[in-house]
Design an enzyme around this catalytic site. Structure first.
Site, PDB file in Angstrom:
ATOM      1  N   ASN A 214       0.947  -1.211  -0.045  1.00  0.00           N
ATOM      2  CA  ASN A 214      -0.040  -0.072  -0.023  1.00  0.00           C
ATOM      3  C   ASN A 214       0.889   1.206   0.009  1.00  0.00           C
ATOM      4  OD1 ASN A 214       0.599   0.691   2.889  1.00  0.00           O
ATOM      5  ND2 ASN A 214      -0.233  -1.442   3.207  1.00  0.00           N
ATOM      6  N   PHE A 326      -4.679   2.843  14.454  1.00  0.00           N
ATOM      7  CA  PHE A 326      -4.802   4.115  13.414  1.00  0.00           C
ATOM      8  C   PHE A 326      -6.112   3.420  12.630  1.00  0.00           C
ATOM      9  CE2 PHE A 326      -1.941   7.388  13.334  1.00  0.00           C
ATOM     10  CZ  PHE A 326      -1.195   7.166  14.337  1.00  0.00           C
TER      11      PHE A 326
HETATM   12  O1  C5P Z   1      -9.397  -2.777  10.931  1.00  0.00           O
HETATM   13  P1  C5P Z   1      -8.399  -1.806  10.613  1.00  0.00           P
HETATM   14  O2  C5P Z   1      -7.035  -2.689   9.578  1.00  0.00           O
HETATM   15  O3  C5P Z   1      -8.626  -0.809   9.756  1.00  0.00           O
HETATM   16  O4  C5P Z   1      -7.428  -1.433  11.773  1.00  0.00           O
HETATM   17  C1  C5P Z   1      -6.348  -0.595  11.735  1.00  0.00           C
HETATM   18  C2  C5P Z   1      -5.437  -0.742  12.897  1.00  0.00           C
HETATM   19  O5  C5P Z   1      -5.340  -2.120  13.156  1.00  0.00           O
HETATM   20  C3  C5P Z   1      -4.138  -0.068  12.468  1.00  0.00           C
HETATM   21  O6  C5P Z   1      -3.589   0.325  13.880  1.00  0.00           O
HETATM   22  C4  C5P Z   1      -3.144  -1.405  12.089  1.00  0.00           C
HETATM   23  O7  C5P Z   1      -1.900  -1.054  12.561  1.00  0.00           O
HETATM   24  C5  C5P Z   1      -3.889  -2.502  12.932  1.00  0.00           C
HETATM   25  N1  C5P Z   1      -3.817  -3.652  11.975  1.00  0.00           N
HETATM   26  C6  C5P Z   1      -3.226  -4.904  12.797  1.00  0.00           C
HETATM   27  N2  C5P Z   1      -3.181  -6.024  11.833  1.00  0.00           N
HETATM   28  C7  C5P Z   1      -3.801  -6.014  10.695  1.00  0.00           C
HETATM   29  C8  C5P Z   1      -4.286  -5.204  10.006  1.00  0.00           C
HETATM   30  C9  C5P Z   1      -4.148  -3.847  10.684  1.00  0.00           C
HETATM   31  O8  C5P Z   1      -2.908  -4.749  13.799  1.00  0.00           O
HETATM   32  N3  C5P Z   1      -3.620  -7.239   9.887  1.00  0.00           N
END
Ligand code: C5P
Length: 401
Positions: A214, A326
């Site tokens: 990304n 975030f």
């Molecule tokens: O649900 P979403 O992916 O939008 O949530 C974002 C948050 O979750 C961010 O803080 C990101 O670093 C974390 N995240 C995570 N593991 C993932 C995807 C996102 O810890 N696989």
């Protein structure tokens, strides 16, 4: 739920720096240092040594600082007291072996060395000299003594020197000097915390060459790591691939995939008190990774699986740190961030509409809302450095309760 809007706070705004410029080839870099400090809202008064005037004219520094430049100890009989009494910090950049030696031995034979003796605040020195002079035991002894008295050193760096030789002695980058001044003037309100920050994107491979990723640059997470360090925390930064340079003074772990990041977080987490997940972790991984490069064809259908959710996994643990996540969303989907805060069991979430101008990926500014269980704080568009400080301000407030 209380909702408030706060103004940008900058550590260097309205501060006054008394800058000593001594006679090294790096003296011309003082112009840039002064400009960058003034951009931060800092006022700068310059004292030049006689030798510095051989390298750069007082007029250049007067124009850059928009202030009178001082040099003579006797033309203004009280300057050696008033200048130092009115400064928040003294910085000597470049600092020659001569001025460092005089400072260490209490010699006050010009305006700069006299001010260094009469100043009671923090002093930052940015040494700049030939490597043989830098490594000379007499100089090292002087430096060691000053450091033991609380003087703060920044640099030098190893590299090509003005004399054509290679070695330790190049004055630090201006950004590094400014960061050191910021740190010296910061309150150490995170001194008891060990903060684990994740930043940047992850990569999920289809084959040994191609991956899904990304647009995250890592800027927000790196800014948080730097701000936490400045405020006295022990900091570990786990970063996906990023072009940014590694912040100094921080334990840095470079990772590639989401699973790498999860493993690194698990390794570093046990003694951490706070986890800040600013990484844009990939949500999907190709169902299969080909051992060899996939051959070109008219069509390729990709099957994707979910990656492990790092934050949710940590959130479920009994002995978990304070968790900040975030939510980068396309559009005003703040409700989604509020929901995530609860679903992922976080203590704070930073909502970020990446479609807003000047906000989100690859820019130095951001416009966010800090959401926790009690309060929502809306920040106007500001630098990522200032956003980082606002997040940490709220962290300090919540940890004090
Ligand atoms: O649900 P979403 O992916 O939008 O949530 C974002 C948050 O979750 C961010 O803080 C990101 O670093 C974390 N995240 C995570 N593991 C993932 C995807 C996102 O810890 N696989």
């Amino acid at each position: 739920m209380i909702s408030s809007v706060i103004e940008e706070r900058k550590v260097l705004r309205d501060k006054s720096v008394l800058l000593g410029v001594t006679g090294g080839v790096a003296a011309y870099k003082a112009v840039d240092l002064i400009r960058r400090l003034r951009d931060e809202g800092t006022s700068v008064i310059v004292i030049m040594t006689e030798a510095a005037k051989k390298f750069i004219t007082p007029l250049s520094l007067e124009i850059a600082s928009q202030n009178r430049v001082y040099s003579d100890l006797f033309s203004d009989p009280m300057a050696h007291i008033t200048l130092s009494a009115n400064a928040d910090i003294m910085v000597v950049a470049p600092a020659t072996a001569n001025t460092i030696g005089k400072f260490a031995r209490g010699i006050a034979d010009n305006l700069l060395t006299t001010c260094l003796l009469s100043f009671i605040g923090k002093v930052v020195i940015a040494p700049s000299m030939n490597w043989r002079m830098y490594e000379n035991p007499v100089f090292q002894e002087n430096l060691k003594y000053l450091l033991s008295r609380g003087v703060i050193q920044v640099g030098p760096e190893k590299g090509g020197l003005a004399c054509g030789e290679e070695g330790m002695g190049r004055m630090s980058d201006i950004s590094e000097i400014i960061e050191t001044i910021r740190s010296a003037l910061s309150q150490k309100d995170l001194a008891k915390e060990k903060i684990l920050v994740t930043a940047g994107p992850t990569r999920e491979y289809l084959d040994p060459i191609r991956f899904i990723s990304n647009r995250s640059s890592g800027r927000m997470g790196y800014a948080i790591a730097r701000a936490a360090l400045r405020r006295g925390a022990e900091v570990i930064l786990i970063s996906g691939p990023s072009v940014l340079s590694q912040p100094k003074g921080i334990k840095f772990v470079l990772v590639d995939t989401t699973v790498d990041m999860l493993n690194a977080v698990n390794r570093e987490l046990p003694s951490s008190t706070v986890l800040i997940m600013s990484a844009a972790v990939s949500d999907f991984v190709p169902a299969e990774k080909a051992e060899e490069k996939i051959e070109k064809s008219e069509e390729l259908l990709l099957g994707l699986h979910r990656t492990p959710d790092i934050i949710s996994e940590i959130g479920k643990r009994i002995n978990r740190p304070f968790i900040i996540g975030f939510a980068a969303e396309t559009g005003r989907k703040i409700e989604r961030a509020r929901r995530k805060l609860k679903e992922k069991d976080m203590d704070m979430i930073i909502f970020n509409d990446i479609t807003e101008t000047g906000s989100g990926f690859d820019v130095d500014t951001n416009s966010v809302v800090i959401i926790d269980r009690k309060k929502e704080i809306r920040l106007p568009l500001m630098s990522k450095d200032s956003v980082a400080d606002a997040i940490l301000d709220r962290l300090v407030e919540l940890r004090a309760k």
